[in-house]
Design an enzyme around this catalytic site. Structure first.
Site, PDB file in Angstrom:
ATOM      1  CG  ASP A  55     -29.711  -2.964  19.791  1.00 17.11           C
ATOM      2  OD1 ASP A  55     -30.456  -1.595  19.369  1.00 17.11           O
ATOM      3  OD2 ASP A  55     -28.898  -2.938  20.471  1.00 17.11           O
ATOM      4  CB  SER A  56     -27.373  -4.331  14.358  1.00 15.01           C
ATOM      5  OG  SER A  56     -28.504  -4.687  13.938  1.00 15.01           O
TER       6      SER A  56
END
Ligand code: ITT
Length: 200
Positions: free
Chosen positions: A65-66
């Site tokens: 996840d960014s």
């Protein structure tokens, strides 16, 4: 060769992950699956629930996840990056940044899982928000992010240049190093080319 499954809805991420892991002798297969992203304060919490949701998959499984974090906006859009971009686009960010510091950073939290074992790898890149969106490459916020020391956005350069310094590449190279050292989970995991010792 080590096989690894990368689970994401985002083909751009998958291409980057495959290119970064190739030199480590890791072959990446992309599984397109939408994973639950609960309302959470940190990328780490989101990654933990993504990993819970891929427990059915065997072998090495990678999720990530960014987010784009802008300190002068108290870290916004951060964990809300995907939703915010989908609903609003870049416009409100340019508005909000009038008279504020344009400093920003991208952060990736990657989660590797195999059976009951999991490990987390983090990567960041610092930069600033451009005055307008420029460039056609990459995805997401790439057209508005200029890495520190660069004159171009991530969307103006090719994949190789982005992968040289990006948040994702930095996190995923740590995954590659750990896998090729046979220590993906902090100890020997009988990884690529490493025989398992007796009693393990
Ligand atoms: P997943 O299925 O893997 O969750 P996603 O695109 O929803 O894919 P994230 O929730 O991690 O991924 O992404 C948060 C947002 O940040 C989303 O809008 C992405 O397009 C954007 N983003 C992530 N990495 C980026 C990068 O390297 N460059 C530009 N934007 C990025």
């Amino acid at each position: 060769m080590t096989d690894l499954r990368f689970v994401s809805t985002n083909p751009g991420k998958s291409r980057e992950v495959a290119a970064v892991l190739r030199p480590f002798g890791v072959r990446v297969r992309w599984t397109r699956r939408e994973l639950p992203e609960p309302q959470a304060d940190t990328l780490e919490e989101v990654v933990a629930s993504k990993l819970d949701a891929v427990r059915d998959l065997r072998g090495y499984v990678l999720v990530e996840d960014s987010g784009l974090f802008i300190p002068s906006l108290a870290g916004f859009p951060g964990v809300y990056s995907a939703h915010f971009l989908k609903v609003w686009g870049f416009g409100p960010i340019f508005e909000l940044l009038r008279g504020r510091s344009r400093r920003a950073f991208f952060r990736t939290v990657a989660g590797l899982q195999r059976g009951r074992r999991r490990a987390i790898f983090v990567g960041e890149v610092k930069g600033s928000i451009a005055r307008r969106a420029v460039g056609k490459n990459g995805f997401g916020y790439d057209p508005i992010f200029v890495p520190t020391g660069w004159k171009q956005t991530f969307a103006e350069v090719d994949a190789e240049a982005k992968n040289a310094i990006s948040h994702r590449a930095r996190a995923v190279r740590k995954v590659g190093n750990a896998l090729s050292a046979g220590r993906a989970f902090g100890g020997s995991v009988g990884g690529p080319g490493r025989p398992r010792g007796p009693g393990r």
